[in-house]
Motif scaffolding. Structure first.
Motif, mmCIF file in Angstrom:
data_model
loop_
_atom_site.group_PDB
_atom_site.id
_atom_site.type_symbol
_atom_site.label_atom_id
_atom_site.label_comp_id
_atom_site.label_asym_id
_atom_site.label_seq_id
_atom_site.Cartn_x
_atom_site.Cartn_y
_atom_site.Cartn_z
ATOM 1 N N ILE A 344 38.684 -86.400 81.375
ATOM 2 C CA ILE A 344 38.972 -87.706 80.781
ATOM 3 C C ILE A 344 37.828 -88.159 79.888
ATOM 4 C CG2 ILE A 344 39.288 -90.156 81.317
ATOM 5 C CD1 ILE A 344 40.821 -89.230 83.830
ATOM 6 N N ASP A 345 36.590 -87.971 80.360
ATOM 7 C CA ASP A 345 35.428 -88.335 79.543
ATOM 8 C C ASP A 345 35.390 -87.527 78.254
ATOM 9 O OD1 ASP A 345 34.632 -90.197 81.396
ATOM 10 O OD2 ASP A 345 33.161 -88.881 82.368
ATOM 11 N N ALA A 346 35.719 -86.224 78.362
ATOM 12 C CA ALA A 346 35.712 -85.363 77.184
ATOM 13 C C ALA A 346 36.757 -85.802 76.159
ATOM 14 C CB ALA A 346 35.962 -83.910 77.590
ATOM 15 N N ARG A 347 37.791 -86.477 76.632
ATOM 16 C CA ARG A 347 38.852 -86.955 75.740
ATOM 17 C C ARG A 347 38.587 -88.381 75.265
ATOM 18 N NH1 ARG A 347 44.279 -84.886 76.077
ATOM 19 N NH2 ARG A 347 44.292 -82.746 76.846
ATOM 20 N N GLY A 348 37.378 -88.874 75.505
ATOM 21 C CA GLY A 348 37.042 -90.202 75.022
ATOM 22 C C GLY A 348 37.326 -91.330 75.988
ATOM 23 N N LEU A 350 39.582 -93.458 79.058
ATOM 24 C CA LEU A 350 40.956 -93.922 79.258
ATOM 25 C C LEU A 350 41.346 -95.100 78.374
ATOM 26 C CD1 LEU A 350 41.468 -93.822 83.146
ATOM 27 C CD2 LEU A 350 42.533 -92.357 81.428
ATOM 28 N N ASP A 351 40.393 -95.696 77.665
ATOM 29 C CA ASP A 351 40.684 -96.935 76.938
ATOM 30 C C ASP A 351 41.847 -96.782 75.972
ATOM 31 O OD1 ASP A 351 38.754 -98.256 78.304
ATOM 32 O OD2 ASP A 351 37.225 -98.142 76.720
ATOM 33 N N GLU A 352 41.821 -95.697 75.165
ATOM 34 C CA GLU A 352 42.900 -95.518 74.202
ATOM 35 C C GLU A 352 44.240 -95.340 74.898
ATOM 36 O OE1 GLU A 352 42.165 -92.480 71.394
ATOM 37 O OE2 GLU A 352 40.291 -93.367 70.631
ATOM 38 N N HIS A 353 44.239 -94.591 75.995
ATOM 39 C CA HIS A 353 45.486 -94.378 76.737
ATOM 40 C C HIS A 353 45.994 -95.697 77.320
ATOM 41 C CE1 HIS A 353 45.208 -90.055 76.366
ATOM 42 N NE2 HIS A 353 43.978 -90.056 76.887
ATOM 43 N N VAL A 354 45.059 -96.489 77.862
ATOM 44 C CA VAL A 354 45.456 -97.771 78.438
ATOM 45 C C VAL A 354 46.021 -98.694 77.364
ATOM 46 C CG1 VAL A 354 44.613 -99.863 79.589
ATOM 47 C CG2 VAL A 354 43.818 -97.621 80.350
ATOM 48 N N ASP A 355 45.390 -98.688 76.186
ATOM 49 C CA ASP A 355 45.897 -99.510 75.091
ATOM 50 C C ASP A 355 47.311 -99.082 74.707
ATOM 51 O OD1 ASP A 355 43.563 -100.944 74.983
ATOM 52 O OD2 ASP A 355 42.667 -99.743 73.369
ATOM 53 N N ALA A 356 47.527 -97.766 74.679
ATOM 54 C CA ALA A 356 48.863 -97.264 74.321
ATOM 55 C C ALA A 356 49.899 -97.660 75.368
ATOM 56 C CB ALA A 356 48.823 -95.747 74.155
ATOM 57 N N VAL A 357 49.485 -97.642 76.618
ATOM 58 C CA VAL A 357 50.398 -98.064 77.691
ATOM 59 C C VAL A 357 50.719 -99.548 77.555
ATOM 60 C CG1 VAL A 357 50.642 -98.383 80.182
ATOM 61 C CG2 VAL A 357 49.671 -96.262 79.292
ATOM 62 N N LEU A 358 49.698 -100.359 77.246
ATOM 63 C CA LEU A 358 49.921 -101.794 77.072
ATOM 64 C C LEU A 358 50.872 -102.077 75.911
ATOM 65 C CD1 LEU A 358 46.307 -103.165 77.651
ATOM 66 C CD2 LEU A 358 48.309 -103.597 79.086
ATOM 67 N N ARG A 359 50.800 -101.242 74.850
ATOM 68 C CA ARG A 359 51.689 -101.420 73.700
ATOM 69 C C ARG A 359 53.072 -100.823 73.954
ATOM 70 N NH1 ARG A 359 46.862 -99.765 70.972
ATOM 71 N NH2 ARG A 359 47.753 -97.657 70.758
ATOM 72 N N ARG A 360 53.253 -100.274 75.163
ATOM 73 C CA ARG A 360 54.517 -99.654 75.555
ATOM 74 C C ARG A 360 54.841 -98.433 74.687
ATOM 75 N NH1 ARG A 360 53.180 -103.031 78.694
ATOM 76 N NH2 ARG A 360 54.527 -104.341 79.991
ATOM 77 N N ALA A 368 49.060 -89.196 82.510
ATOM 78 C CA ALA A 368 48.576 -88.274 83.534
ATOM 79 C C ALA A 368 48.998 -86.847 83.225
ATOM 80 C CB ALA A 368 49.100 -88.702 84.908
ATOM 81 N N GLU A 369 50.238 -86.676 82.789
ATOM 82 C CA GLU A 369 50.728 -85.338 82.454
ATOM 83 C C GLU A 369 49.955 -84.744 81.287
ATOM 84 O OE1 GLU A 369 54.952 -83.105 81.269
ATOM 85 O OE2 GLU A 369 54.898 -85.265 81.746
ATOM 86 N N ALA A 370 49.642 -85.580 80.295
ATOM 87 C CA ALA A 370 48.908 -85.091 79.130
ATOM 88 C C ALA A 370 47.490 -84.661 79.497
ATOM 89 C CB ALA A 370 48.865 -86.177 78.054
ATOM 90 N N VAL A 371 46.843 -85.410 80.369
ATOM 91 C CA VAL A 371 45.489 -85.067 80.790
ATOM 92 C C VAL A 371 45.483 -83.783 81.608
ATOM 93 C CG1 VAL A 371 43.534 -85.809 82.202
ATOM 94 C CG2 VAL A 371 44.678 -87.455 80.698
#
Length: 386
Positions: A344-348, A350-360, A368-371
């Motif tokens: 997860i750290d290597a991918r930058g 979770l912030d971007e993923h969380v933002d994408a989830v918030l934007r639906r 989780a599957e992508a990671v």
């Protein structure tokens, strides 16, 4: 008593890297010098090893791996029970009695973890006054480190260190009893649950799951009012449970009650529990007054009976197999969690993923599957090659 928090007297010229094996140490050149000193009976090396284990210092896994081949001889006893039941006093008296019999003792007392440092909150308290100055009683306070059952992986590893050192008896005293205190079963060969005399609330609490983990029950402070009632309630609960299970006993023997200072009653079977017509072990109820040392001999005799039962029935080996399987699962979970955190750290993060989830734009399952996908692919490729 050796205070494991401080270790044996310090040697200002010694360090982890330059410590040399003492006479009689394992000549294996690949053996870590600290482990060589531990195996040679140096209490300071034992204390330093446990410190490395508890702090998860660099290289601690290699130390535990080298210890493993030297384990398997100690009798590991778990002491648990509700706060105020007198666990520390009982452990103190047990250690003193074992020493009188010529046995060496290691004690790990699990204390609540500090929310600030993660260390043992009660680690500085005087808990084993009867054994102060006895080098063959090694005492160590350790932090629960937030684990639900009051035990951590570090505790299991510390038990291995005491076992490899050559301690005859290793006693693990847990934080207290509760629904999640069952972790002690994965560490101890014999589990003793303390119940103080009272209004019945402590006994009722056992219905939350503690009832199932006890190999022996101890009603401590048996000189106080309510002790007889507590014994009766425990016996009734065991009978009720056995009736619901449709068997003649929890682990099997006819119910035994041992009064402080009285002769023991009941006999254990020498026949393995799988043999036709043989009932398994049934936890006896022992009454003690630990601060006066009453009932301690009866408790030790009952624990010896249980140890003999484990050996003769083959349950000791079965327990070890279950213990190692659970330890491997725990380590796999810990290592996998760390591996995922690195990915997860290597991918930058979770912030971007969380933002994408918030934007639906996506959902937590998809993230989780992508990671996990690249890790799963690597595992699949390795499996195909093997």
């Amino acid at each position: 008593m050796t205070n494991g928090d401080e270790g044996a007297p310090a040697d200002s010229d010694a360090s982890d890297s330059d410590s040399a094996p003492g006479p009689g140490a394992d000549p294996d050149p690949d053996l870590d010098p600290l482990i060589a000193d531990l195996l040679d009976g140096e209490h300071r090396a034992l204390a330093r090893t446990i410190t490395k284990i508890e702090n998860r210092s660099a290289g601690y896994r290699e130390l535990v791996s080298q210890l493993h081949a030297h384990t398997g001889d100690a009798d590991v006893i778990g002491i648990t029970g509700s706060p105020g039941a007198g666990k520390s006093t009982l452990v103190d008296k047990l250690a003193a009695t074992y020493r009188e019999a010529g046995l060496t003792v290691g004690v790990i007392a699990i204390d609540p973890a500090s929310p600030f440092t993660g260390g043992a909150v009660l680690g500085d308290r005087i808990r084993m006054a009867s054994n102060v100055g006895d080098m063959d009683v090694f005492f160590r306070s350790m932090s629960a480190r937030g684990t639900l059952g009051g035990l951590s992986t570090a505790t299991t590893d510390a038990v291995k260190a005491l076992d490899a050192f050559g301690k005859d008896k290793v006693i693990v005293e847990t934080v207290g009893a509760g629904q999640n205190e069952v972790d002690i079963v994965r560490t101890a060969d014999t589990v003793v649950v303390l119940v103080p005399p009272g209004s019945g609330d402590d006994v009722q609490m056992l219905k939350a799951g503690i009832l199932e983990i006890a190999d022996l029950f101890v009603v401590n402070k048996a000189d106080l009012d309510g002790a007889d009632r507590t014994v009766s309630e425990l016996r009734e609960m065991l009978q009720l449970r056995d009736g619901e299970a449709g068997t003649g006993g929890h682990h099997g023997f006819e119910e035994t009650t041992v009064d402080a200072g009285s002769e023991r009653t009941g006999e254990s079977s020498d026949t393995p529990p799988d043999a036709p017509g043989v009932e398994p072990w049934d936890p006896p109820i022992v009454e003690t007054v630990a601060n006066r040392g009453e009932g301690i001999d009866d408790l030790i005799a009952a624990m010896d009976d249980h140890r003999a039962y484990l050996v003769e029935s083959g349950q000791l080996e079965s327990k070890a197999r279950t213990r190692y399987a659970e330890e491997i699962r725990t380590l796999l979970r810990e290592d996998t969690r760390e591996l995922l955190a690195e990915e997860i750290d290597a991918r930058g993060g979770l912030d971007e993923h969380v933002d994408a989830v918030l934007r639906r734009e996506t959902d937590p399952y998809a993230v989780a599957e992508a990671v996990l996908e690249p890790l799963a692919d690597c595992v699949a490729e390795r499996r195909e090659r093997d």
